[in-house]
Write a protein that holds these residues in place. Structure first.
Motif, short mmCIF file in Angstrom:
data_model
loop_
_atom_site.label_atom_id
_atom_site.label_comp_id
_atom_site.label_asym_id
_atom_site.label_seq_id
_atom_site.Cartn_x
_atom_site.Cartn_y
_atom_site.Cartn_z
N SER A 38 0.87 -1.18 0.00
CA SER A 38 0.00 0.00 0.00
C SER A 38 0.90 1.23 0.00
O SER A 38 1.97 1.23 0.61
CB SER A 38 -0.92 0.00 1.23
OG SER A 38 -0.17 0.09 2.41
N ASN A 39 0.49 2.27 -0.70
CA ASN A 39 1.28 3.50 -0.88
C ASN A 39 2.70 3.19 -1.38
O ASN A 39 3.68 3.66 -0.80
CB ASN A 39 1.36 4.30 0.43
CG ASN A 39 0.01 4.74 0.92
OD1 ASN A 39 -0.75 5.33 0.18
ND2 ASN A 39 -0.30 4.40 2.15
N THR A 42 6.49 5.39 -1.55
CA THR A 42 6.40 6.57 -0.68
C THR A 42 6.91 6.19 0.71
O THR A 42 6.99 5.01 1.04
CB THR A 42 4.95 7.07 -0.56
OG1 THR A 42 4.22 6.17 0.30
CG2 THR A 42 4.26 7.17 -1.90
N GLN A 44 5.32 6.23 3.31
CA GLN A 44 4.25 5.54 4.03
C GLN A 44 4.01 4.11 3.55
O GLN A 44 3.08 3.45 3.99
CB GLN A 44 2.92 6.31 3.89
CG GLN A 44 2.85 7.61 4.65
CD GLN A 44 3.48 8.76 3.90
OE1 GLN A 44 3.49 8.79 2.67
NE2 GLN A 44 4.01 9.73 4.62
N ALA A 45 4.85 3.61 2.65
CA ALA A 45 4.64 2.28 2.08
C ALA A 45 4.57 1.21 3.16
O ALA A 45 5.35 1.23 4.11
CB ALA A 45 5.76 1.95 1.09
N GLU A 116 -0.99 7.14 -10.54
CA GLU A 116 -0.81 7.39 -9.10
C GLU A 116 0.66 7.26 -8.71
O GLU A 116 1.18 8.06 -7.93
CB GLU A 116 -1.62 6.40 -8.24
CG GLU A 116 -3.11 6.57 -8.35
CD GLU A 116 -3.73 5.57 -9.30
OE1 GLU A 116 -4.75 4.98 -8.92
OE2 GLU A 116 -3.19 5.37 -10.41
N ASP A 117 1.33 6.22 -9.23
CA ASP A 117 2.74 6.01 -8.88
C ASP A 117 3.61 7.15 -9.42
O ASP A 117 4.55 7.59 -8.76
CB ASP A 117 3.25 4.67 -9.44
CG ASP A 117 2.61 3.49 -8.74
OD1 ASP A 117 1.83 3.70 -7.77
OD2 ASP A 117 2.87 2.34 -9.13
N ASN A 120 3.10 10.18 -7.13
CA ASN A 120 3.86 10.01 -5.88
C ASN A 120 5.35 10.22 -6.11
O ASN A 120 6.04 10.82 -5.29
CB ASN A 120 3.61 8.62 -5.29
CG ASN A 120 2.32 8.56 -4.50
OD1 ASN A 120 1.96 9.51 -3.83
ND2 ASN A 120 1.63 7.44 -4.57
N SER A 139 0.85 15.03 0.20
CA SER A 139 0.70 13.63 -0.18
C SER A 139 -0.56 13.45 -1.03
O SER A 139 -1.50 14.25 -0.95
CB SER A 139 0.63 12.73 1.05
OG SER A 139 -0.44 13.12 1.89
#
Length: 199
Positions: A38-39, A42, A44-45, A116-117, A120, A139
């Motif tokens: 998830s994420n 980033t 926050q992955a 999205e990637d 980011n 973010s």
């Protein structure tokens, strides 16, 4: 020549035995696991392993037969799972499954990556380093169907008087300059909270 991405995840024999035993206790024929990040790309992955009942696989998943069960790997997560290792070590408390995914937080995009990637990647490599000098960050919350990036500002950007200028002249201009397919950006930050604001 196959276009199927190569899954580079090492499930140790102890991890496979542990997961197979865990899955055998579920009241579901053919249950497997699904691994994804998830994420991805980033700070926050998070690398996740979840139960995957028959029919819960997603389009683009890559199934791999392991010892006693099938693991489904999310297609878009595969570049971020490179060199990942899943291990299980028994101890007096029953043991622990560990996942090490050294590339999960690394920006990893190509021309074929989801939008999205790419967003980011630009946020964390081009935009946030500049905002960090003010103690701020931005973010991606979601990408809408009409290709608007919904963003949330944090740190010193939240409640900052010049956030509108930062959003339009800085963030949106940079993102659209690098990603022409993006329609624009929207800000959903609650800027009434000025406790951390940079002026």
């Amino acid at each position: 020549m196959s276009d199927t991405p190569v899954v580079d995840v090492d499930f140790t024999p102890s991890a496979q035995s542990y997961l197979a035993e865990l899955l055998s206790k579920q009241d579901c024929e053919g249950i497997g696991i699904r691994m994804f990040v998830s994420n991805p790309g980033t700070p926050q992955a998070e690398t996740c392993i979840a139960y995957c009942r028959p029919g819960e696989e997603q389009e683009g998943d890559i199934p791999i037969a392991l010892e006693g069960f099938t693991a489904h790997f999310e297609g878009r997560s595969i570049p971020f799972l490179a060199e990942a290792k899943v291990d299980y070590s028994a101890d007096k408390m029953g043991g622990q499954l560990t996942i090490r995914a050294p590339n999960s937080k690394m920006p990893n995009v190509s021309d074929d990556s989801p939008l999205e990637d790419k967003i980011n990647y630009v946020l964390y490599n081009d935009i946030n380093p500049g905002l960090a000098s003010h103690g701020g960050e931005v973010s991606l919350v979601e990408l809408t169907e009409d290709k608007y990036a919904v963003l949330r500002f944090g740190g010193g950007c939240q409640g900052c008087a010049s956030v509108d200028m930062t959003l339009k002249d800085g963030v949106e201009a940079t993102l659209k300059g690098k990603l022409p397919e993006l329609a624009g950006v929207r800000d959903i930050t609650d800027h009434s909270d000025r406790s951390q604001a940079y002026y």
